[in-house]
Design a protein around this motif. Structure first.
Motif, PDB file in Angstrom:
ATOM      1  N   LEU A 246       0.858  -1.121  -0.025  1.00  8.85           N
ATOM      2  CA  LEU A 246       0.112  -0.067   0.430  1.00  8.85           C
ATOM      3  C   LEU A 246       1.223   1.319   0.161  1.00  8.85           C
ATOM      4  CD1 LEU A 246      -2.845   0.673   0.066  1.00  8.85           C
ATOM      5  CD2 LEU A 246      -3.013   0.687   3.011  1.00  8.85           C
ATOM      6  N   ALA A 247       1.106   1.700  -1.460  1.00 10.38           N
ATOM      7  CA  ALA A 247       1.731   2.967  -1.348  1.00 10.38           C
ATOM      8  C   ALA A 247       1.157   4.291  -0.980  1.00 10.38           C
ATOM      9  CB  ALA A 247       2.929   2.885  -2.774  1.00 10.38           C
ATOM     10  N   ILE A 248       1.337   5.324  -0.203  1.00 10.18           N
ATOM     11  CA  ILE A 248       0.876   6.599   0.312  1.00 10.18           C
ATOM     12  C   ILE A 248       1.928   7.402  -0.458  1.00 10.18           C
ATOM     13  CG2 ILE A 248      -0.207   7.635   2.131  1.00 10.18           C
ATOM     14  CD1 ILE A 248      -1.094   4.953   1.877  1.00 10.18           C
ATOM     15  N   ASP A 249       0.740   8.269  -0.611  1.00  7.44           N
ATOM     16  CA  ASP A 249       2.430   9.336  -0.930  1.00  7.44           C
ATOM     17  C   ASP A 249       1.299  11.034  -0.236  1.00  7.44           C
ATOM     18  OD1 ASP A 249       2.823  11.822  -2.248  1.00  7.44           O
ATOM     19  OD2 ASP A 249       1.483  11.540  -4.301  1.00  7.44           O
ATOM     20  N   LEU A 250       1.707  11.517   0.852  1.00  5.80           N
ATOM     21  CA  LEU A 250       1.000  12.257   1.974  1.00  5.80           C
ATOM     22  C   LEU A 250       0.612  13.487   0.745  1.00  5.80           C
ATOM     23  CD1 LEU A 250       3.139  11.915   5.160  1.00  5.80           C
ATOM     24  CD2 LEU A 250       0.884  10.699   4.493  1.00  5.80           C
ATOM     25  N   PRO A 251      -0.819  14.052   1.662  1.00  4.01           N
ATOM     26  CA  PRO A 251      -1.095  15.352   0.727  1.00  4.01           C
ATOM     27  C   PRO A 251      -0.011  15.883   1.088  1.00  4.01           C
ATOM     28  CG  PRO A 251      -2.677  14.345   1.922  1.00  4.01           C
ATOM     29  CD  PRO A 251      -1.635  13.321   2.228  1.00  4.01           C
ATOM     30  N   ARG A 252       0.584  17.581   0.180  1.00  2.00           N
ATOM     31  CA  ARG A 252       1.497  18.539   0.903  1.00  2.00           C
ATOM     32  C   ARG A 252       0.595  19.864   1.409  1.00  2.00           C
ATOM     33  NH1 ARG A 252       5.932  16.441  -1.691  1.00  2.00           N
ATOM     34  NH2 ARG A 252       4.950  15.074  -3.220  1.00  2.00           N
ATOM     35  N   THR A 253      -0.377  19.694   0.770  1.00  2.00           N
ATOM     36  CA  THR A 253      -1.243  21.415   1.695  1.00  2.00           C
ATOM     37  C   THR A 253      -2.245  21.203   1.508  1.00  2.00           C
ATOM     38  OG1 THR A 253      -1.020  22.183  -0.543  1.00  2.00           O
ATOM     39  CG2 THR A 253       0.586  23.405   0.855  1.00  2.00           C
ATOM     40  N   LEU A 254      -3.135  21.888   2.476  1.00  2.00           N
ATOM     41  CA  LEU A 254      -4.640  21.804   2.345  1.00  2.00           C
ATOM     42  C   LEU A 254      -5.422  22.575   1.940  1.00  2.00           C
ATOM     43  CD1 LEU A 254      -7.249  21.496   4.509  1.00  2.00           C
ATOM     44  CD2 LEU A 254      -7.036  23.400   5.854  1.00  2.00           C
ATOM     45  N   THR A 255      -6.209  22.021   1.224  1.00  2.00           N
ATOM     46  CA  THR A 255      -6.989  22.965  -0.842  1.00  2.00           C
ATOM     47  C   THR A 255      -7.863  23.658   0.386  1.00  2.00           C
ATOM     48  OG1 THR A 255      -7.960  21.242  -1.648  1.00  2.00           O
ATOM     49  CG2 THR A 255      -6.353  21.754  -2.216  1.00  2.00           C
ATOM     50  N   PRO A 256      -8.272  25.371  -0.785  1.00  2.00           N
ATOM     51  CA  PRO A 256      -9.663  25.641   0.074  1.00  2.00           C
ATOM     52  C   PRO A 256     -10.537  24.814  -0.085  1.00  2.00           C
ATOM     53  CG  PRO A 256      -8.242  27.370  -1.402  1.00  2.00           C
ATOM     54  CD  PRO A 256      -7.626  25.768  -1.225  1.00  2.00           C
ATOM     55  N   ALA A 257     -10.357  23.749  -1.166  1.00  2.00           N
ATOM     56  CA  ALA A 257     -12.072  23.083  -1.642  1.00  2.00           C
ATOM     57  C   ALA A 257     -11.428  22.046  -0.602  1.00  2.00           C
ATOM     58  CB  ALA A 257     -11.925  22.798  -2.565  1.00  2.00           C
ATOM     59  N   MET A 258     -10.459  21.411  -0.055  1.00  2.00           N
ATOM     60  CA  MET A 258     -10.432  20.544   1.008  1.00  2.00           C
ATOM     61  C   MET A 258     -11.092  21.087   2.914  1.00  2.00           C
ATOM     62  SD  MET A 258      -6.663  18.435   0.357  1.00  2.00           S
ATOM     63  CE  MET A 258      -6.725  17.390   2.146  1.00  2.00           C
TER      64      MET A 258
END
Lengths: 454, 424
Positions: A246-258
């Motif tokens: 299970l390969a994870i690529d962590l999210p970089r930033t909190l986008t306004p949509a998120m």
């Protein structure tokens, strides 16, 4: 002066002021008349329930007096199932208890019978005794009631006619305070459906942060919502199964949509990026994830982050109806199995998602890695017989070490009526003031209570 | 068992006693006709020696507990009540203790140890009281000359000093009356009028004391009692008016104070209709002697009344176990007040009077509550009364209520619902 009786005036004339005063005092006291024109109250209409036997009533009095008071709710429930009432002299004390313990209220209302609303009319502090009356659809309460009445109207309405309740809320929405909007919004959890989605999507752009978060929470729980789809898409951009890993690529930033969808910038105890991933997992429907992932080695993030995200998703869906609930049960079973080795932060909440007849076995398997009191402490009571018997067997074998005290006190309250007769209650308890003596005391107290009420 | 637990000074002791009421906790237990004893291992090295003289009961225990009886005595009694104590020979420490108790001379009722010394004491006391009354009389005259205006400035110190003087003068009853007067000062708009009432009744005691010899003997006794002369129980039993009846317990009032707990138990005779008052006292924190029966029950027995123009306070000699009683017959508000007025005619200082009101309904009145009788007339409840039990019992329907009346209102004590007495 002229109004004084002759004898009093005579003495005044003779200069005996205190003589005269004494005579006037006794005159006045003897001349006291009854009050007139006091309006009597109406008679509370209806029938009284039959009363349980004297021993049961004495036990109730003892609990109200502070002895084994924690068993009070159980007494009331047992009396309620058997159709017993409560002698009216105990109602004031019971009502005061129920003021602070909302879970007692329906029981106290049932026990009070015809006296419930009669007393509620007289004592503003017991207004909750009216709750049963507010069941009807009295729109007056919504348009002109106080905060508590409006809330309970909306809750009841939502349970009866979800669409009507949404409409009622929509009408007043622009004029309510932020705190009220956020509070009322949470009531939509009952009967939540895609009919509510447009309204909730709009609420994601509300001025108030509390309202936005409440709306996001609801949409996360709404199967098939656009928010769920957005979450699913986000998760899949960060997670990939490749060659059994299970390969994870962590999210970089909190986008306004998120952020609009209720994702927070930080999660306590986690790095920022791991925190974002955990929230994405927690907000994604279980149906969009694969149970297999649980068994795969993970790369790019600690397995604990994944598990806590899954746990949250499982707990959320566990409170929903089938098929989400069944799925959650399967996930809970799997998560517990893996946490028998690794430990998890919310084992109790996962455990309660399993069918009760699996609890005893699951507890036995988890015993080594998880604090057992923590594990069973959150389970609804009474426990199934198997679990209760297992734990009492264990406690019976345990010494008097203090480590067992917490488990004993949880178990004492959770054992179902059928197991209250466990052999531990017949063994000598040995030392004077140990958890074992208190456990046996409570079990015996509860057993006698059921016997008296049957 | 319940009877034993009834002896416990508080709930904690009862619980601890229950824990010790098991054979495993004891060694060397035994019982003779008059006592139970045993050794209980406590936290110390030597076990505690516990013994109970069951005729009293009286307790002896070597533990340091200040509770009385202590948990060991209670545990021992529970064990005994459960039939788990075998008969045996009293060990030395038990025999000597019980023996000493038995030897203690019990005087015959009314008998005085040393008649001459007693007479001298009485004479000394009479002199002191007379001096106190004279001082009080001149103080009252002063107040009347100066007027009560501005009295609130000096009231507290003046009245406290005066009350203390009255205690010195062996007139504690008057001292209490003075303290009551002090409590009125400054309270509400009408306090000068209230104060005048209180002072006038104190004046009435002083005036009556001055002509004690001219008064009818019963009234003279009442005056003496108001001043604060106490009559020994033994004398009441020997010389007091005796009335045998089944006595209905109308209710009880317990008034805790810093130093002294007072309990008033009101009784009414089933056949004679006489009302009576049993007064008990206990040092703060100590238990009162057990009630002869629960409110709403009969105690068969003979009452010996204290002397006075209004025989009310009495000593009970119980002749048979308590009995259940039916709902008592009560009266209307008007009749009830009339009975209080009759008591005032006999004893103008009488403050409290038991009432039984029939078919009354609780109803809101002014800022408090009242009981409305079937004719539509009503009596107010004491302002501080918690009415909720009574209201819940009534649910709007009429009830029979027994209570203690004073000028401020009725203190409800017991009520009857479907022939079942309920303590309020």
């Amino acid at each position: 002066m002229g109004a004084l009786p002759e004898e009093v005036r005579e003495r005044l004339g003779e200069g005996g002021l205190l003589d005269a005063a004494a005579l006037a005092t006794v005159y006045r006291r003897a001349g006291r008349r009854p009050l007139r024109g006091v309006e009597v109250l109406g008679v509370a209409g209806g029938e009284d329930r039959p009363l349980p036997g004297a021993a049961a009533v004495r036990r109730l009095a003892a609990m109200l007096g502070g002895f084994q008071t924690t068993a009070l709710g159980e007494w009331l429930r047992a009396a309620e199932t058997r159709g017993w009432g409560v002698p009216p002299e105990y109602l004031p004390e019971l009502a005061d208890h129920a003021r602070h313990r909302a879970e007692y209220r329906p029981l106290v209302i049932a026990a009070a019978g015809r006296r419930a609303s009669w007393l509620a009319d007289l004592n503003p502090e017991w207004r909750f005794l009216h709750a049963v009356v507010a069941e009807g659809n009295n729109t007056e309460l919504w348009t002109h009631g106080d905060g508590v009445q409006r809330r309970s109207w909306l809750r009841d309405r939502r349970r009866a006619e979800p669409a009507d309740a949404l409409e009622a809320l929509r009408e007043v929405w622009p004029t309510e305070s932020a705190a009220t909007r956020a509070d009322f919004l949470t009531l939509l959890v009952d009967g939540l459906s895609l009919d509510d989605e447009d309204f909730l999507e709009a609420a994601l752009d509300d001025r108030s942060r509390e309202v936005r978060r409440a709306a996001a929470r609801l949409l996360t729980q709404l199967p098939g919502s656009r928010l769920q789809q957005r979450m699913t898409e986000r998760l899949h951009t960060h997670l990939l199964v490749t060659q059994g890993v299970l390969a994870i690529d962590l999210p970089r930033t909190l986008t306004p949509a998120m952020e609009r969808d209720g994702i927070e910038a930080r999660v306590e105890g986690l790095g920022q990026r791991a925190g974002l991933l955990r929230q994405l997992i927690a907000a994604t429907p279980l149906a969009e994830m694969d149970l297999e992932w649980l068994r795969l080695p993970a790369e790019g993030v600690a397995v604990g982050v994944l598990q806590s995200g899954w746990t949250e998703a499982v707990i959320r869906e566990g409170s929903q109806s089938a098929p989400s609930r069944e799925q959650a049960t399967a996930w809970a079973r799997e998560l517990l199995r893996s946490s028998a080795n690794t430990g998890t932060r919310s084992p109790a909440e996962l455990l309660r998602l399993l069918p009760p007849d699996e609890w005893a076995a699951a507890v036995a398997a988890l015993r080594k890695t998880v604090d057992i009191t923590e594990l069973v402490g959150g389970l609804p009571v009474p426990w199934p017989e198997t679990l209760a018997t297992d734990l009492l067997d264990q406690l019976a074998k345990a010494g008097t070490g203090r480590d067992w005290a917490r488990l004993a006190s949880v178990t004492a309250r959770a054992v179902p009526p059928e197991v209250l007769d466990h052999p531990i209650t017949r063994e000598s308890t040995g030392e004077e003031d140990t958890w074992r003596r208190r456990l046996v005391e409570t079990l015996t107290f509860r057993r006698e209570m059921y016997e008296e009420l049957s | 068992m319940e009877q034993v637990l009834g002896l416990a000074p508080d709930a904690a002791s009862a619980k601890a006693g229950q824990g010790l009421g098991k054979a495993g906790k004891w060694a060397g237990v035994g019982a003779s006709g008059r006592a139970v004893w045993g050794l209980c291992q406590g936290s110390g090295k030597a076990p505690y020696q516990t013994a109970v003289d069951v005729s009293g009961p009286a307790y002896k225990c070597s533990c340091p507990s200040r509770k009385f009886p202590c948990k060991h005595a209670l545990g021992l009694l529970l064990l005994w009540a459960g039939g788990e104590v075998a008969a045996g020979e009293e060990p030395e420490w038990v025999a000597s203790w019980v023996g000493k108790r038995a030897e203690r001379p019990e005087r015959k009722p009314g008998e005085v140890a040393d008649p001459i010394a007693a007479q001298e004491r009485a004479a000394r006391r009479a002199d002191r009281v007379s001096a106190g009354m004279a001082e009080l009389a001149s103080w009252l005259d002063d107040q009347m000359r100066q007027g009560l205006g501005g009295f609130d400035q000096r009231a507290y110190t003046e009245l406290s000093r005066l009350a203390a003087r009255m205690v010195d003068a062996q007139a504690p009853g008057v001292a209490n009356a003075v303290r009551r007067a002090a409590a009125v000062v400054g309270r509400g708009h009408g306090w000068p009028g209230e104060l005048l009432e209180e002072l006038s009744l104190i004046h009435l005691i002083v005036a009556a004391h001055a002509r004690l010899d001219e008064l009818p003997p019963a009234l003279a006794d009442t005056v003496q009692a108001r001043i604060g002369r106490t009559v020994e129980t033994a004398r009441v039993l020997a010389e007091g008016e005796q009335v045998a009846d089944d006595w209905l317990i109308l209710g009880r009032v317990i008034e805790p104070d810093d130093r002294l707990t007072t309990r008033r138990v009101w009784l009414r005779g089933a056949t004679t209709g006489r009302v009576a008052l049993l007064l008990s006292f206990a040092a703060a924190g100590r238990p009162l002697d057990p009630l002869p029966a629960r409110p709403g029950e009969y105690v068969p027995g003979t009452l010996s009344f204290y002397p006075g123009a209004l025989p009310l306070r009495a000593v009970l000699t119980q002749s048979a176990p308590r009995l259940p009683a039916p709902t008592p017959i009560g009266s209307t508000a008007r009749q009830a007040l009339a009975s209080y007025v009759e008591s005032l005619a006999a004893d103008p200082w009488n403050e409290r009077w038991p009432l039984v009101l029939q078919d009354v309904r609780p109803a809101p009145h002014a800022n408090g509550w009242a009981l409305v009788d079937p004719t539509g007339e009503a009596l107010e409840l004491l302002p501080a009364t918690n009415p909720w039990k009574l209201l819940s019992l009534s649910a709007g329907a009429p009830l029979t209520v027994a209570g203690e009346w004073n000028r401020a209102g009725l203190r409800p004590l017991t009520c009857w619902l479907n022939n079942r007495p309920v303590i309020l």
